[in-house]
Design a protein around this motif. Sequence first.
Motif, PDB file in Angstrom:
ATOM      1  N   ARG A   2      -4.557 -11.002   0.840  1.00 22.73           N
ATOM      2  CA  ARG A   2      -4.216 -12.080  -0.075  1.00 22.73           C
ATOM      3  C   ARG A   2      -2.704 -12.263  -0.085  1.00 22.73           C
ATOM      4  O   ARG A   2      -1.953 -11.372   0.312  1.00 22.73           O
ATOM      5  CB  ARG A   2      -4.715 -11.753  -1.484  1.00 22.73           C
ATOM      6  CG  ARG A   2      -6.215 -11.465  -1.561  1.00 22.73           C
ATOM      7  CD  ARG A   2      -6.575 -10.896  -2.914  1.00 22.73           C
ATOM      8  NE  ARG A   2      -7.966 -10.464  -2.957  1.00 22.73           N
ATOM      9  CZ  ARG A   2      -8.869 -10.900  -3.824  1.00 22.73           C
ATOM     10  NH1 ARG A   2      -8.523 -11.811  -4.737  1.00 22.73           N
ATOM     11  NH2 ARG A   2     -10.106 -10.466  -3.800  1.00 22.73           N
ATOM     12  N   LYS A   3      -2.247 -13.409  -0.562  1.00 23.89           N
ATOM     13  CA  LYS A   3      -0.821 -13.703  -0.572  1.00 23.89           C
ATOM     14  C   LYS A   3      -0.394 -14.210  -1.948  1.00 23.89           C
ATOM     15  O   LYS A   3      -1.130 -14.931  -2.621  1.00 23.89           O
ATOM     16  CB  LYS A   3      -0.474 -14.752   0.493  1.00 23.89           C
ATOM     17  CG  LYS A   3      -0.850 -14.356   1.931  1.00 23.89           C
ATOM     18  CD  LYS A   3       0.008 -13.244   2.463  1.00 23.89           C
ATOM     19  CE  LYS A   3      -0.431 -12.774   3.841  1.00 23.89           C
ATOM     20  NZ  LYS A   3      -0.211 -13.765   4.902  1.00 23.89           N
ATOM     21  N   GLU A  15      -3.633  -6.477  -1.252  1.00 25.14           N
ATOM     22  CA  GLU A  15      -5.074  -6.313  -1.313  1.00 25.14           C
ATOM     23  C   GLU A  15      -5.450  -5.736  -2.670  1.00 25.14           C
ATOM     24  O   GLU A  15      -4.629  -5.080  -3.321  1.00 25.14           O
ATOM     25  CB  GLU A  15      -5.575  -5.377  -0.203  1.00 25.14           C
ATOM     26  CG  GLU A  15      -5.423  -5.939   1.184  1.00 25.14           C
ATOM     27  CD  GLU A  15      -5.965  -5.008   2.270  1.00 25.14           C
ATOM     28  OE1 GLU A  15      -6.226  -3.821   1.946  1.00 25.14           O
ATOM     29  OE2 GLU A  15      -6.111  -5.457   3.412  1.00 25.14           O
ATOM     30  N   TYR A  50      -4.210  -2.454  -6.797  1.00 30.82           N
ATOM     31  CA  TYR A  50      -3.487  -3.477  -6.050  1.00 30.82           C
ATOM     32  C   TYR A  50      -2.478  -2.767  -5.154  1.00 30.82           C
ATOM     33  O   TYR A  50      -1.648  -1.992  -5.643  1.00 30.82           O
ATOM     34  CB  TYR A  50      -2.749  -4.426  -6.990  1.00 30.82           C
ATOM     35  CG  TYR A  50      -3.649  -5.350  -7.768  1.00 30.82           C
ATOM     36  CD1 TYR A  50      -3.794  -6.686  -7.411  1.00 30.82           C
ATOM     37  CD2 TYR A  50      -4.361  -4.883  -8.870  1.00 30.82           C
ATOM     38  CE1 TYR A  50      -4.624  -7.527  -8.132  1.00 30.82           C
ATOM     39  CE2 TYR A  50      -5.193  -5.721  -9.591  1.00 30.82           C
ATOM     40  CZ  TYR A  50      -5.322  -7.042  -9.219  1.00 30.82           C
ATOM     41  OH  TYR A  50      -6.150  -7.872  -9.928  1.00 30.82           O
ATOM     42  N   GLU A  81      -0.472 -11.265 -10.595  1.00 30.15           N
ATOM     43  CA  GLU A  81      -1.783 -11.436  -9.980  1.00 30.15           C
ATOM     44  C   GLU A  81      -2.818 -10.505 -10.604  1.00 30.15           C
ATOM     45  O   GLU A  81      -4.011 -10.802 -10.614  1.00 30.15           O
ATOM     46  CB  GLU A  81      -1.701 -11.175  -8.472  1.00 30.15           C
ATOM     47  CG  GLU A  81      -0.922 -12.210  -7.689  1.00 30.15           C
ATOM     48  CD  GLU A  81      -1.656 -13.533  -7.625  1.00 30.15           C
ATOM     49  OE1 GLU A  81      -2.714 -13.592  -6.983  1.00 30.15           O
ATOM     50  OE2 GLU A  81      -1.168 -14.506  -8.233  1.00 30.15           O
TER      51      GLU A  81
END
Length: 258
Positions: A2-3, A15, A50, A81
């Motif tokens: 993911r970004k 991730e 994360y 996030e």
Amino acid sequence: MRKVVSRDGTTIAYEKAGDGPPIVLLNGAFRDHTIFESLVPELAPHCTAYVYDRRGRGESGDAPAYAVEREIEDLVAVIDEAGGEAVVFAGSCGANLAIEAALAGAPITKLGLHEPFYRVGDNPKPPAGFMDTLRAMVEDGRRGEAAEYFLTEMMWLDPEMIANWRRTPLWATNEANAHTLLYDTAICGDFEVPARRLASLRTPALVVNSENTGDWLRAAARETAAALPNGWGMQLPGSWHRIEMDILGRVLAGFATT
């Protein structure tokens, strides 16, 4: 992966795995998120882990000029996030970065630190001109020499240990990430435990070291724990600068969920 886009526009790759309260894992020198491949499965039943590639490594981007503040912003972007606040666990130079982030007001609910890179007492600091010498090696494309220089003067590894490391597949990653050693050196500042600044940090903090680590790493962990008003130290089974992952996972899961 993911970004997420950091404040200065740099793309940070991450991730996530697991279920439960968020914990962000922050690596130290040389490595990227893959250093936590054995730890994440230990945490996943209890936490949402994360892991991310710090700028300049792996699938993350970079910027022309480096500043510690930009790395703090990267960490905050990942925490955003994760829901806006998170436990953070960090090791080595990454522990120094996590401390600076907490001092700067990053939304860290609890702070786990593994053997930060400070020098205590009679343990000498890297030599004068360390950063300039390292930068010259990187700019000249002498990445292998830069990695060896860092391991010798920053981490005090002897030639035999470095030679053994050179023979492993991991050495290619060390050379690929050699430019980020300048970042890690900048993060360490004057290599002194920032006791006066830490005195104002109320974040609960756990500082761990392995029972068979180096004397300077053990001393740094103990003095960091002592300087934190809500900090405590813990010695765990392990080897030089490494804790057994199943034990570390259980300790961190308990720390993050209580």
